[in-house]
Design a protein around this motif. Structure first.
Motif, PDB file in Angstrom:
ATOM      1  N   ASP A 343       0.856  -1.188   0.000  1.00  0.00           N
ATOM      2  CA  ASP A 343       0.000   0.000   0.000  1.00  0.00           C
ATOM      3  C   ASP A 343       0.887   1.230   0.000  1.00  0.00           C
ATOM      4  O   ASP A 343       1.220   1.782   1.042  1.00  0.00           O
ATOM      5  CB  ASP A 343      -0.905  -0.035   1.227  1.00  0.00           C
ATOM      6  CG  ASP A 343      -1.990   1.034   1.156  1.00  0.00           C
ATOM      7  OD1 ASP A 343      -2.132   1.672   0.100  1.00  0.00           O
ATOM      8  OD2 ASP A 343      -2.684   1.231   2.168  1.00  0.00           O
ATOM      9  N   ILE A 344       1.280   1.665  -1.193  1.00  0.00           N
ATOM     10  CA  ILE A 344       2.209   2.777  -1.319  1.00  0.00           C
ATOM     11  C   ILE A 344       1.856   3.574  -2.565  1.00  0.00           C
ATOM     12  O   ILE A 344       1.367   3.028  -3.551  1.00  0.00           O
ATOM     13  CB  ILE A 344       3.671   2.260  -1.402  1.00  0.00           C
ATOM     14  CG1 ILE A 344       4.660   3.405  -1.255  1.00  0.00           C
ATOM     15  CG2 ILE A 344       3.919   1.473  -2.657  1.00  0.00           C
ATOM     16  CD1 ILE A 344       6.103   2.942  -1.144  1.00  0.00           C
ATOM     17  N   SER A 345       2.077   4.880  -2.504  1.00  0.00           N
ATOM     18  CA  SER A 345       1.773   5.730  -3.649  1.00  0.00           C
ATOM     19  C   SER A 345       2.936   6.688  -3.890  1.00  0.00           C
ATOM     20  O   SER A 345       3.725   6.979  -2.992  1.00  0.00           O
ATOM     21  CB  SER A 345       0.482   6.525  -3.398  1.00  0.00           C
ATOM     22  OG  SER A 345       0.116   7.266  -4.547  1.00  0.00           O
ATOM     23  N   SER A 346       3.046   7.160  -5.123  1.00  0.00           N
ATOM     24  CA  SER A 346       4.122   8.080  -5.478  1.00  0.00           C
ATOM     25  C   SER A 346       3.614   9.084  -6.502  1.00  0.00           C
ATOM     26  O   SER A 346       2.686   8.809  -7.265  1.00  0.00           O
ATOM     27  CB  SER A 346       5.320   7.313  -6.059  1.00  0.00           C
ATOM     28  OG  SER A 346       4.928   6.617  -7.238  1.00  0.00           O
ATOM     29  N   ALA A 347       4.256  10.251  -6.515  1.00  0.00           N
ATOM     30  CA  ALA A 347       3.919  11.261  -7.521  1.00  0.00           C
ATOM     31  C   ALA A 347       4.634  10.977  -8.828  1.00  0.00           C
ATOM     32  O   ALA A 347       4.141  11.304  -9.910  1.00  0.00           O
ATOM     33  CB  ALA A 347       4.297  12.654  -7.006  1.00  0.00           C
ATOM     34  N   THR A 348       5.804  10.340  -8.714  1.00  0.00           N
ATOM     35  CA  THR A 348       6.604  10.014  -9.895  1.00  0.00           C
ATOM     36  C   THR A 348       7.037   8.557  -9.804  1.00  0.00           C
ATOM     37  O   THR A 348       7.439   8.090  -8.736  1.00  0.00           O
ATOM     38  CB  THR A 348       7.853  10.910  -9.979  1.00  0.00           C
ATOM     39  OG1 THR A 348       7.451  12.281  -9.911  1.00  0.00           O
ATOM     40  CG2 THR A 348       8.623  10.661 -11.274  1.00  0.00           C
ATOM     41  N   LEU A 349       6.943   7.853 -10.934  1.00  0.00           N
ATOM     42  CA  LEU A 349       7.320   6.446 -10.964  1.00  0.00           C
ATOM     43  C   LEU A 349       8.261   6.190 -12.130  1.00  0.00           C
ATOM     44  O   LEU A 349       7.974   6.576 -13.269  1.00  0.00           O
ATOM     45  CB  LEU A 349       6.081   5.557 -11.115  1.00  0.00           C
ATOM     46  CG  LEU A 349       6.334   4.069 -11.386  1.00  0.00           C
ATOM     47  CD1 LEU A 349       6.907   3.389 -10.150  1.00  0.00           C
ATOM     48  CD2 LEU A 349       5.060   3.368 -11.836  1.00  0.00           C
ATOM     49  N   PHE A 350       9.402   5.562 -11.849  1.00  0.00           N
ATOM     50  CA  PHE A 350      10.292   5.025 -12.872  1.00  0.00           C
ATOM     51  C   PHE A 350      10.214   3.507 -12.794  1.00  0.00           C
ATOM     52  O   PHE A 350      10.302   2.940 -11.704  1.00  0.00           O
ATOM     53  CB  PHE A 350      11.746   5.457 -12.637  1.00  0.00           C
ATOM     54  CG  PHE A 350      12.071   6.846 -13.126  1.00  0.00           C
ATOM     55  CD1 PHE A 350      12.737   7.036 -14.325  1.00  0.00           C
ATOM     56  CD2 PHE A 350      11.711   7.958 -12.374  1.00  0.00           C
ATOM     57  CE1 PHE A 350      13.048   8.317 -14.771  1.00  0.00           C
ATOM     58  CE2 PHE A 350      12.013   9.244 -12.810  1.00  0.00           C
ATOM     59  CZ  PHE A 350      12.681   9.429 -14.011  1.00  0.00           C
TER      60      PHE A 350
END
Length: 803
Positions: A343-350
């Motif tokens: 359960d994790i979120s990010s504004a930017t994903l590579f």
């Protein structure tokens, strides 16, 4: 309590269930397949539905054990923490126990899930730990405990397989095991539930499960769900897809990724939005570690974290605690392990290129809740011909086509609603067949000392499959105790072999009772290896790393595991003398209580209780009686089951003959073999004679399907039969119990030979016949219940609670 109120209470109020979550809890039957987009609470939906149905609706047909099987070790604790918080909010923490399945030994006197089969429990673990136990080859645990875990993972168990696209061969193994549970008898009902945002039901159509697939029920979100405000926010969350400037080529791979890592680290720092979280997912641990080093070196004010499957529990928990802190200016580097229920979120994903089903999961970790107004995904391409590992090249080629199609659209939206339908095809390279499965029921190692390799049924090549731990010592381990679970670190076979090119590893030898140096070519999946701290191989910030020379700080846990010794019998040294009659009758009483609590049929209950009453009659053997009194005098004459001495090594010797200073040692003596031989000799008419004999013999997990002399046993001077410290002609004295009297018995070992003999069929023929008649699941559970009754009687006697 209605389910909506139950759900709200679990979350501390204010959060209502989504329509599909309510249907799952209130429908007549649970589905076999649950397909729900990422971020919509699949873990909560299944767990709370099970809790509600077991505690509020008292559904007896629903299994007592809920088993969460996750593809990766990373963040298993997150699942545990969430579940424990729900239980606390609901006031159910004393009614439902929770456990993480890891390697290491268990104290049978502590209330673990394996010693309390009648209690409600939730088990959480990786496919390595869970499926190896379900195949009777539990990784990182005592082989003598394999049957107890096997039995309870196949009876009274609801298996939940999460994020199936990451499971590899385990997906097909899970399907085959479900098929076997439908084909063989069960004493208590069990079933499976496969969960994912990306699942094609035909993936489950293995050779043995295929006939059952047509009856499977699938639960998905419906129109009511799609119109729910929370669902709208999440499935319509926008995230713009870009092609990263960096890419992994053959040339950069040749130079150990130097140019690639440098380019990628610079691009990540340029695209990272200050004050937000950037998530970077790479396909291999080695590349993730190198990127972590580069970002640590080049970033100033940004927190850099690394998360993968090869950390000790101590360091992993520290990383997880940091990840929970939201609103941080952070770059988190991870492997595909982050896909599994995190359960994790990010504004930017590579993310590096991966199969399409995996990319869908990874995309779900960007703007997961629709909380970001501007979220970006950067796809890092790679030349799959050489850099595909751990994936096959073709799925990467197919995924690249999907990416190209998305990049060609006007808005390049990679949100859940915009993603194309799953097209991945999964086909097993190796499927567990019934014959292989039945062979695994025999827990004896082969003559070379090895077991059947189950790793191809659990993991693709190169994934962590052994566990290591580090200790401070000079030359040899000598008296180093076994590891606690906190010390263990997963490592891949290839990685550990690379690390051991110039150093040694040790493995515990339960027969010789010492640490044995191990060569590289002798390493097998599931082993627990001891390494010297000064030989390196681990960094607390980066995890296991082959060839790393810095000294490894041992994990200070304050506890150690129990040494696995074939001839040991710790339950017989409790701190007070207990008569044999008292213990036998206590064990029968505990077995009867257990069978009644589980609601077992009368014929099974009769066999289990009679085996419990007679399980330790072999302790009347002179070698066992002399061992019990070797370090302390018994209060009176008689036959004893337990000694007042604790912590002493058990040495079994016959009483000395006249003129002898000490009697002949009976190395590897097993009292349960003598118990079984006594029953076979004295019982004339009983339709369950062989079954009861097996349950008596198997109650420690050391005498089961096979019966032969053990390495190191001393051959008698006379040419007579011998095995496990018992010799042909040994005499057990008479034993008087309330319900029966066992006469003085001269033991015969004729049944260890092949074919028919004076005692009838051989032991091998008898046990194979039992396996065919009762099936592996019923047979294992019955032997386990005798064992648990023995544990409970011993605990009661140790605490002085005998009535």
């Amino acid at each position: 309590m209605e389910y909506e109120s139950f759900f709200e209470k679990a979350f501390g109020g204010g959060k209502k269930p989504l329509p599909y979550q309510k249907r799952l809890a209130e429908s007549p039957d649970l589905p076999e397949i649950l397909m729900v987009p990422t971020g919509l609470g699949k873990t909560a939906s299944v767990t709370l539905a099970w809790m509600y149905r077991k505690t509020q609706k008292q559904e007896n047909r629903l299994p007592r054990r809920l088993i969460w099987c996750l593809p990766m070790r990373v963040l298993v604790e997150q699942t545990l923490e969430n579940i424990r918080q729900w239980l606390k909010n609901l006031g159910l923490e004393n009614e439902i126990s929770t456990h993480i399945l890891m390697g290491g030994s268990e104290d049978v006197f502590k209330p673990t899930w394996a010693s309390q089969p009648e209690k409600l429990s939730i088990l959480i673990g990786t496919q390595d730990m869970l499926l190896s136990r379900a195949l009777m080859r539990g990784y990182g645990m005592s082989r003598y405990q394999w049957p107890a875990h096997f039995a309870q993972l196949h009876n009274d168990a609801l298996w939940v397989f999460d994020e199936v696209q990451l499971m590899g061969p385990s997906l097909f193994t899970s399907a085959q095991l479900e098929a076997f549970r439908r084909q063989f008898s069960l004493l208590l009902p069990s079933r499976s539930l496969w969960v994912s945002a990306t699942l094609k039901p035909e993936w489950l159509a293995t050779v043995d499960l295929k006939p059952f697939i047509s009856g499977f029920k699938t639960e998905e979100i419906d129109e009511e769900d799609r119109n729910h405000p929370i669902v709208i926010q999440r499935i319509r969350a926008r995230k713009q897809l870009h092609r990263a400037e960096s890419s992994l080529t053959k040339e950069s791979a040749k130079e150990k990724y130097k140019q690639y890592i440098q380019s990628l680290s610079q691009e990540i720092l340029e695209k990272h939005q200050t004050g937000t979280q950037t998530l970077v997912i790479l396909n291999q641990v080695e590349r993730a570690q190198l990127l972590y080093q580069a970002l640590q070196k080049n970033s100033k004010d940004t927190e850099i974290l690394l998360l993968h499957a090869r950390f000790r529990a101590m360091e992993r928990r520290g990383i997880e605690e940091k990840i929970k802190e939201t609103g941080k200016n952070r770059i988190l580097i991870a492997t595909q392990a982050i896909e599994a229920g995190v359960d994790i979120s990010s504004a930017t994903l590579f993310t590096e290129l991966a199969p399409w089903s995996s990319l869908v999961q990874r995309f779900g970790r960007c703007n997961r809740y629709g909380e970001e107004t501007a979220a970006s995904i950067f796809l890092v391409d790679l030349e799959e011909s050489d850099q595909a590992t751990p994936y096959e090249p073709q799925p990467l080629t197919d995924a690249r086509k999907e990416i190209d199609s998305l990049l060609a659209t006007e808005d390049r939206n990679a949100g859940p609603e915009a993603l194309p339908v799953l097209k991945d095809e999964l086909s097993p390279s190796l499927v567990l067949r019934k014959r292989d499965f039945l062979e695994l029921f025999n827990t004896d190692a082969d003559l070379s000392g090895f077991d059947m390799d189950i790793s191809p049924f659990i993991r693709d090549t190169g994934i962590p499959s052994v566990q290591v731990f580090w200790r401070n010592f000079d030359d040899k381990p000598e008296d180093q105790p076994p590891p606690s679970r906190e010390e263990l670190c997963p490592a891949g076979i290839s990685q550990i072999k690379a690390h051991l090119k110039s150093i040694s590893a040790w493995v515990w030898d339960s027969m010789e009772e010492n640490w044995k140096s191990l060569q590289m070519n002798a390493i097998r999946p599931g082993m627990v290896l001891l390494l010297k701290s000064s030989d390196g191989g681990y960094d607390p910030a980066m995890g296991f790393r082959a060839g790393l020379k810095q000294t490894v700080p041992p994990a200070e846990t304050g506890e150690n595991g129990e040494k696995e010794i074939y001839g040991s019998d710790p339950l017989s040294t409790l701190g007070r003398f207990v008569s044999l009659r008292e213990h036998l009758e206590d064990t029968e009483e505990e077995a009867r209580k257990l069978c009644e609590a589980l609601g077992l049929p009368a014929d099974s209950t009769h066999a289990i209780c009679l085996a419990a009453l007679l399980h330790d009659t072999g302790k009347a053997h002179p070698a066992f009686q002399s061992a019990l009194t070797a370090h302390g005098e018994a209060p009176e004459k008689g036959l004893w089951a337990k000694s007042a001495v604790q912590g002493k090594r058990t040495v079994y010797r016959m009483p000395p003959e006249p003129g002898e200073e000490k009697g002949i040692e009976r190395k590897h003596f097993r009292h349960e073999l003598a118990s079984m031989l006594s029953w076979i000799k004295n019982e004339e008419e009983n339709h369950a004679k062989d079954l009861i004999a097996y349950l008596i013999a198997a109650h420690h997990g050391k005498v089961r399907m096979g019966l032969r002399a053990m390495p190191g046993e001393k051959k008698p001077k006379d040419d007579i039969l011998f095995a496990r410290g018992v010799w042909e002609g040994d005499v057990l004295p008479a034993i008087v119990l309330e319900k029966r009297t066992i006469p003085e018995t001269a033991l015969s070992l004729d049944l260890i030979q092949m074919g028919e003999g004076p005692m009838g069929a051989s032991w091998a023929d008898r046990t194979q016949g039992l396996l065919e008649t009762h099936g592996p699941f019923c047979l294992a559970l019955m032997e386990t219940l005798v064992r648990i009754a023995d544990w409970r009687a011993s605990k009661k006697e140790m605490e002085g609670n005998h009535e």
